[in-house]
Design a protein around this motif. Structure first.
Motif, PDB file in Angstrom:
ATOM      1  N   SER A   1       0.810  -1.220   0.000  1.00  0.00           N
ATOM      2  CA  SER A   1       0.000   0.000   0.000  1.00  0.00           C
ATOM      3  C   SER A   1       0.845   1.273   0.000  1.00  0.00           C
ATOM      4  N   GLU A   2       1.964   1.252   0.712  1.00  0.00           N
ATOM      5  CA  GLU A   2       2.781   2.469   0.796  1.00  0.00           C
ATOM      6  C   GLU A   2       3.423   2.812  -0.549  1.00  0.00           C
TER       7      GLU A   2
ATOM      8  N   ALA B   1      -5.721   6.559  -3.032  1.00  0.00           N
ATOM      9  CA  ALA B   1      -4.761   6.996  -2.016  1.00  0.00           C
ATOM     10  C   ALA B   1      -5.384   6.915  -0.630  1.00  0.00           C
ATOM     11  N   ALA B   2      -6.649   7.320  -0.533  1.00  0.00           N
ATOM     12  CA  ALA B   2      -7.356   7.239   0.747  1.00  0.00           C
ATOM     13  C   ALA B   2      -7.522   5.781   1.175  1.00  0.00           C
ATOM     14  N   GLU B   3      -7.778   4.902   0.209  1.00  0.00           N
ATOM     15  CA  GLU B   3      -7.906   3.482   0.513  1.00  0.00           C
ATOM     16  C   GLU B   3      -6.573   2.918   1.005  1.00  0.00           C
ATOM     17  N   ALA B   4      -5.488   3.346   0.399  1.00  0.00           N
ATOM     18  CA  ALA B   4      -4.175   2.783   0.697  1.00  0.00           C
ATOM     19  C   ALA B   4      -3.638   3.197   2.062  1.00  0.00           C
TER      20      ALA B   4
ATOM     21  N   ALA C   1     -14.114  11.987   3.630  1.00  0.00           N
ATOM     22  CA  ALA C   1     -15.259  11.555   4.439  1.00  0.00           C
ATOM     23  C   ALA C   1     -15.181  10.072   4.794  1.00  0.00           C
ATOM     24  N   GLU C   2     -14.422   9.318   4.012  1.00  0.00           N
ATOM     25  CA  GLU C   2     -14.282   7.884   4.267  1.00  0.00           C
ATOM     26  C   GLU C   2     -13.197   7.570   5.278  1.00  0.00           C
TER      27      GLU C   2
ATOM     28  N   SER D   1      -3.679   9.664   5.018  1.00  0.00           N
ATOM     29  CA  SER D   1      -3.695  10.380   3.737  1.00  0.00           C
ATOM     30  C   SER D   1      -4.289  11.780   3.879  1.00  0.00           C
ATOM     31  N   THR D   2      -4.755  12.135   5.067  1.00  0.00           N
ATOM     32  CA  THR D   2      -5.442  13.410   5.293  1.00  0.00           C
ATOM     33  C   THR D   2      -4.678  14.637   4.785  1.00  0.00           C
TER      34      THR D   2
END
Length: 248
Positions: A56-57, A84-87, A116-117, A92-93
């Motif tokens: 993921s990174e 990116a948010a999933e990973a 939001a996720e 990732s904010t």
């Protein structure tokens, strides 16, 4: 071959293809190529998550590169930011907030949806800011994010935004106003009876029906039986509220 097996071999095929670009005999793993990352972005969501789970990174870095690459098409950049948010999840904010300031509307849109996720508190702050965005679709996305957990401050802001000039075009009400009233009508407050009542006379008939729903929830009253014209229902509510001396 059933659907489950097909998905398995699809994921394995992509993984092997990527691995061939990552590994060489006797050498340490190299960076994942951008073109391999783009292929991952094309996968269905469930399969994409399986592929990026182990690295993921490494994928994250490529996702961010692609998302902010002006040469990439909108679809690729959107999917890259969501991936990116999933990973990286909440980590990732910072990058998502950066995208929330981007000059391209679809980047701001994707940013608030993705945030939001993974970090709703930050997503709410960004959504409140984007309620004033110059792009209607971005403002609409912000409303949908706030719908998930409408705080008192966000609620007050939605009432303020309802009649802002940028939510009209040539004096015509835009559909976001209907969307805002729908959100506000989900859990209306007693002190809002007058506000919902006033919306029964709004020039945009699309606003009137969710206003009725809000009043139904506030009063515990449902007027009319069976199919009924909206104009008739609105008139019935005006008469009822006048008789009960409510909101007028």
């Amino acid at each position: 071959m059933n659907k489950k097996n097909l998905c398995f071999w699809l994921v394995m095929g992509v993984s092997l293809s990527i691995s061939s670009g990552i590994y060489a005999i006797g050498k340490a793993p190299s960076a994942i190529p951008l073109n391999a990352t783009i292929e991952v972005l094309k996968l269905p969501s469930e399969n994409r998550k399986l592929v990026i789970k182990e690295q993921s990174e490494k994928y994250y870095k490529n996702f961010i590169v692609l998302a902010f690459d002006e040469a990439q098409p909108m679809g690729t950049r959107w999917r890259a930011l969501m991936a990116a948010a999933e990973a990286r999840g909440a980590d990732s904010t910072p990058d998502l907030l950066k995208a929330g300031e981007h000059k391209k509307w679809y980047m701001r849109n994707a940013a608030v949806v993705a945030l939001a996720e993974v970090e709703f508190e930050q997503a709410e702050k960004l959504a409140q800011k984007l309620l004033k965005d110059k792009a209607l679709v971005v403002r609409s996305a912000a409303v949908e994010v706030l719908r998930k957990n409408l705080s008192p401050s966000a609620r007050e802001l939605l009432w303020e935004e309802l009649n802002q000039s940028y939510n009209f075009k040539n004096s015509q009400s835009l559909w976001i106003r209907h969307q805002i009233v729908e959100v506000l009508a989900q859990k209306p407050l007693d002190r809002e009876v007058k506000s919902f009542t006033q919306l029964l006379s709004d020039r945009d008939v699309r606003v009137q029906l969710p206003a009725v729903r809000g009043l139904e929830r506030l009063t515990g009253t449902k007027l009319g039986e069976g199919p009924i014209k909206q104009s008739t229902l609105v008139t019935m509510w005006k008469d009822f509220l006048h008789k009960e001396n409510m909101g007028l």
